[in-house]
Each structure stands twice: as structure tokens, then as C-alpha cells.
Scaffold this motif. Structure first.
Motif, PDB file in Angstrom:
ATOM      1  N   LEU A 129       0.830  -1.212   0.000  1.00 21.67           N
ATOM      2  CA  LEU A 129       0.000   0.000   0.000  1.00 21.67           C
ATOM      3  C   LEU A 129       0.863   1.262   0.000  1.00 21.67           C
ATOM      4  O   LEU A 129       0.558   2.231  -0.701  1.00 21.67           O
ATOM      5  CB  LEU A 129      -0.949  -0.013   1.198  1.00 21.67           C
ATOM      6  CG  LEU A 129      -2.022  -1.107   1.182  1.00 21.67           C
ATOM      7  CD1 LEU A 129      -2.771  -1.146   2.503  1.00 21.67           C
ATOM      8  CD2 LEU A 129      -2.972  -0.929   0.003  1.00 21.67           C
ATOM      9  N   ALA A 130       1.950   1.233   0.760  1.00 23.29           N
ATOM     10  CA  ALA A 130       2.873   2.379   0.772  1.00 23.29           C
ATOM     11  C   ALA A 130       3.508   2.565  -0.603  1.00 23.29           C
ATOM     12  O   ALA A 130       3.688   3.698  -1.072  1.00 23.29           O
ATOM     13  CB  ALA A 130       3.944   2.177   1.841  1.00 23.29           C
ATOM     14  N   ALA A 131       3.830   1.466  -1.279  1.00 28.28           N
ATOM     15  CA  ALA A 131       4.428   1.545  -2.615  1.00 28.28           C
ATOM     16  C   ALA A 131       3.430   2.106  -3.626  1.00 28.28           C
ATOM     17  O   ALA A 131       3.803   2.907  -4.493  1.00 28.28           O
ATOM     18  CB  ALA A 131       4.921   0.164  -3.051  1.00 28.28           C
ATOM     19  N   VAL A 132       2.168   1.711  -3.519  1.00 27.58           N
ATOM     20  CA  VAL A 132       1.137   2.278  -4.402  1.00 27.58           C
ATOM     21  C   VAL A 132       1.041   3.783  -4.172  1.00 27.58           C
ATOM     22  O   VAL A 132       0.993   4.562  -5.130  1.00 27.58           O
ATOM     23  CB  VAL A 132      -0.237   1.591  -4.173  1.00 27.58           C
ATOM     24  CG1 VAL A 132      -1.367   2.371  -4.835  1.00 27.58           C
ATOM     25  CG2 VAL A 132      -0.202   0.157  -4.690  1.00 27.58           C
ATOM     26  N   TRP A 133       1.042   4.190  -2.913  1.00 31.59           N
ATOM     27  CA  TRP A 133       0.985   5.622  -2.599  1.00 31.59           C
ATOM     28  C   TRP A 133       2.179   6.358  -3.202  1.00 31.59           C
ATOM     29  O   TRP A 133       2.015   7.430  -3.791  1.00 31.59           O
ATOM     30  CB  TRP A 133       0.932   5.825  -1.075  1.00 31.59           C
ATOM     31  CG  TRP A 133       1.063   7.264  -0.697  1.00 31.59           C
ATOM     32  CD1 TRP A 133       0.078   8.203  -0.697  1.00 31.59           C
ATOM     33  CD2 TRP A 133       2.263   7.933  -0.309  1.00 31.59           C
ATOM     34  NE1 TRP A 133       0.602   9.417  -0.321  1.00 31.59           N
ATOM     35  CE2 TRP A 133       1.940   9.275  -0.075  1.00 31.59           C
ATOM     36  CE3 TRP A 133       3.581   7.504  -0.126  1.00 31.59           C
ATOM     37  CZ2 TRP A 133       2.886  10.208   0.325  1.00 31.59           C
ATOM     38  CZ3 TRP A 133       4.527   8.437   0.278  1.00 31.59           C
ATOM     39  CH2 TRP A 133       4.174   9.762   0.501  1.00 31.59           C
ATOM     40  N   LEU A 134       3.379   5.779  -3.074  1.00 29.95           N
ATOM     41  CA  LEU A 134       4.574   6.424  -3.618  1.00 29.95           C
ATOM     42  C   LEU A 134       4.477   6.591  -5.133  1.00 29.95           C
ATOM     43  O   LEU A 134       4.781   7.657  -5.670  1.00 29.95           O
ATOM     44  CB  LEU A 134       5.825   5.622  -3.251  1.00 29.95           C
ATOM     45  CG  LEU A 134       7.143   6.275  -3.616  1.00 29.95           C
ATOM     46  CD1 LEU A 134       8.190   5.972  -2.563  1.00 29.95           C
ATOM     47  CD2 LEU A 134       7.631   5.817  -4.967  1.00 29.95           C
ATOM     48  N   ILE A 135       4.035   5.560  -5.826  1.00 29.49           N
ATOM     49  CA  ILE A 135       3.890   5.634  -7.287  1.00 29.49           C
ATOM     50  C   ILE A 135       2.818   6.675  -7.648  1.00 29.49           C
ATOM     51  O   ILE A 135       3.011   7.488  -8.544  1.00 29.49           O
ATOM     52  CB  ILE A 135       3.543   4.258  -7.881  1.00 29.49           C
ATOM     53  CG1 ILE A 135       4.713   3.295  -7.711  1.00 29.49           C
ATOM     54  CG2 ILE A 135       3.139   4.381  -9.347  1.00 29.49           C
ATOM     55  CD1 ILE A 135       5.948   3.583  -8.535  1.00 29.49           C
ATOM     56  N   TRP A 136       1.713   6.662  -6.950  1.00 31.07           N
ATOM     57  CA  TRP A 136       0.645   7.624  -7.208  1.00 31.07           C
ATOM     58  C   TRP A 136       1.166   9.042  -7.002  1.00 31.07           C
ATOM     59  O   TRP A 136       0.940   9.926  -7.826  1.00 31.07           O
ATOM     60  CB  TRP A 136      -0.549   7.335  -6.295  1.00 31.07           C
ATOM     61  CG  TRP A 136      -1.641   8.347  -6.408  1.00 31.07           C
ATOM     62  CD1 TRP A 136      -2.601   8.424  -7.368  1.00 31.07           C
ATOM     63  CD2 TRP A 136      -1.877   9.459  -5.527  1.00 31.07           C
ATOM     64  NE1 TRP A 136      -3.431   9.504  -7.140  1.00 31.07           N
ATOM     65  CE2 TRP A 136      -2.995  10.154  -6.018  1.00 31.07           C
ATOM     66  CE3 TRP A 136      -1.252   9.915  -4.373  1.00 31.07           C
ATOM     67  CZ2 TRP A 136      -3.486  11.285  -5.385  1.00 31.07           C
ATOM     68  CZ3 TRP A 136      -1.748  11.038  -3.750  1.00 31.07           C
ATOM     69  CH2 TRP A 136      -2.854  11.713  -4.270  1.00 31.07           C
ATOM     70  N   ARG A 137       1.866   9.261  -5.889  1.00 26.13           N
ATOM     71  CA  ARG A 137       2.424  10.575  -5.609  1.00 26.13           C
ATOM     72  C   ARG A 137       3.448  10.996  -6.660  1.00 26.13           C
ATOM     73  O   ARG A 137       3.494  12.145  -7.084  1.00 26.13           O
ATOM     74  CB  ARG A 137       3.066  10.599  -4.218  1.00 26.13           C
ATOM     75  CG  ARG A 137       3.419  12.020  -3.774  1.00 26.13           C
ATOM     76  CD  ARG A 137       4.298  12.030  -2.590  1.00 26.13           C
ATOM     77  NE  ARG A 137       5.638  11.716  -3.095  1.00 26.13           N
ATOM     78  CZ  ARG A 137       6.661  11.422  -2.358  1.00 26.13           C
ATOM     79  NH1 ARG A 137       6.550  11.351  -1.067  1.00 26.13           N
ATOM     80  NH2 ARG A 137       7.829  11.161  -2.886  1.00 26.13           N
ATOM     81  N   SER A 138       4.253  10.043  -7.114  1.00 28.99           N
ATOM     82  CA  SER A 138       5.232  10.347  -8.162  1.00 28.99           C
ATOM     83  C   SER A 138       4.550  10.784  -9.444  1.00 28.99           C
ATOM     84  O   SER A 138       5.043  11.668 -10.143  1.00 28.99           O
ATOM     85  CB  SER A 138       6.109   9.117  -8.447  1.00 28.99           C
ATOM     86  OG  SER A 138       6.903   8.806  -7.340  1.00 28.99           O
ATOM     87  N   GLY A 139       3.407  10.186  -9.743  1.00 31.08           N
ATOM     88  CA  GLY A 139       2.660  10.579 -10.930  1.00 31.08           C
ATOM     89  C   GLY A 139       2.073  11.978 -10.801  1.00 31.08           C
ATOM     90  O   GLY A 139       1.970  12.700 -11.777  1.00 31.08           O
ATOM     91  N   ARG A 140       1.707  12.356  -9.602  1.00 32.40           N
ATOM     92  CA  ARG A 140       1.097  13.675  -9.386  1.00 32.40           C
ATOM     93  C   ARG A 140       2.130  14.782  -9.254  1.00 32.40           C
ATOM     94  O   ARG A 140       1.879  15.915  -9.667  1.00 32.40           O
ATOM     95  CB  ARG A 140       0.213  13.641  -8.144  1.00 32.40           C
ATOM     96  CG  ARG A 140      -1.003  12.746  -8.354  1.00 32.40           C
ATOM     97  CD  ARG A 140      -2.002  12.857  -7.251  1.00 32.40           C
ATOM     98  NE  ARG A 140      -2.250  14.214  -6.826  1.00 32.40           N
ATOM     99  CZ  ARG A 140      -3.331  14.916  -7.102  1.00 32.40           C
ATOM    100  NH1 ARG A 140      -4.281  14.381  -7.825  1.00 32.40           N
ATOM    101  NH2 ARG A 140      -3.477  16.138  -6.653  1.00 32.40           N
TER     102      ARG A 140
END
Length: 176
Positions: free
Chosen positions: A162-173
Motif C-alpha cells: 500500500l505504501a508503494a502504491v501511494w509512492l507511485i501515485w504521488r510520483s505521478g502527481r
């Protein structure tokens, strides 16, 4: 870059996630074997058909690899698929993917250590006497402490994903 190149990066990141999970399992089991060798002798070695003549530490390492590599697939798929479709250019995807894998492993390590600490505090001879364990168990306290650490690691894997998904999502934003 082409879609095939991006897919190649995805496959490379997935391979790294699987290797990281397997390495975590091998190292984790060295710690948990120290805490509760009986967990392996009365349960895990039988579960994974580890030969009796194999050195116990090597057997614990094999169990760790076999029990953990697939978590790399489960932990890697959601964030890395998200990154495959949202992060451009490919170099940014690669860097964010590596950071996501490192974050997931870090969260898993911290959760495993928290599980170990919890087991050391909560599992006593009195509490262990109340739990049904395999008949062959000679050290119920060590068995349960190692078991708590193992269960916490799987929880850590989910939290790490879940933390990795958040990191990828944040990187996209944010573009970082």
C-alpha cells in the motif's frame, strides 16, 4: 520509448521485487530461527519438506525464500502496474519503481521487527500454555514468538504494498 521498452522496465522491476522478497525471507528466517528454532523443526521444515539432513540454518533460508518470493509478485504488481500506465518517461518509472520496492521492503522489515518485539513482550510461558501447538513442540514460547514475527511480516508486506502504491501515485502527481 516504446511500449515494449516500458514493459521491459516493468518486467525488470517485477524481477527485482521478487528477488527482494526472497532475500527478505532468507534473512528474516535467520532472525526468526534464532528466536524460535522449534518453529522450524516442529512446523516449517515439515511444511516445506526440508530434508532432516540439511543444515537447519540453510533449511530456514530455503523456507524463507520459498515462503516469500511470491510476496514480491503480490507486492509488486499493484504499484508497478500503476506506474507502467502513469509514469513517463521510462527513466522516471524505473526510479520510482525502485523507490517503491525499497519502501515496501522497509515497511515489511519494520513491521516484522514490531511483530518480534510484540512477541517478546506478550508471549510468556503462561500465554504459550494456552495455545494449541504441534505435539512435537519443545519450546512453546520460542515457537509462538517466531510465529508472531512471521505473521507480522505478511501484514508488513500488505502495508508495504500500500505504501508503494501511494509512492507511485504521488510520483505521478508531483513529477518526482
Amino acid at each position: 520509448m516504446t511500449g515494449m521498452a516500458r514493459f521491459g522496465v516493468f518486467l525488470g522491476l517485477m524481477a527485482i521485487a521478487v528477488l527482494a522478497a526472497a532475500a527478505f525471507g532468507a534473512l528474516h528466517n535467520q532472525v526468526s530461527y534464532t528466536v524460535g528454532p522449534d518453529y522450524f523443526h516442529a512446523f516449517k521444515f515439515r511444511q516445506f519438506t526440508i530434508p532432516r539432513e540439511m543444515a537447519p540454518r540453510l533449511g530456514a533460508m530455503e523456507v524463507g525464500i520459498l515462503a516469500s518470493w511470491w510476496m514480491g509478485v503480490l507486492m509488486g504488481l499493484p504499484p508497478l502496474v500503476l506506474g507502467l500506465f502513469t509514469l513517463r518517461p521510462t527513466g522516471r518509472y524505473w526510479r520510482a519503481g525502485l523507490r517503491a520496492i525499497a519502501l515496501a521492503v522497509g515497511v515489511t522489515v519494520l513491521t516484522a521487527l514490531a511483530g518480534l518485539l510484540f512477541g517478546l513482550v506478550v508471549v510468556t510461558p503462561e500465554t504459550a500454555a494456552q495455545v494449541a501447538l504441534p505435539v512435537e513442540t519443545q519450546d512453546p514460547v520460542g515457537f509462538l514468538r517466531a510465529g508472531v514475527m512471521h505473521d507480522a511480516s505478511y501484514l508488513g508486506g500488505v502495508l508495504g504494498m500500500l505504501a508503494a502504491v501511494w509512492l507511485i501515485w504521488r510520483s505521478g502527481r508531483t513529477g518526482r
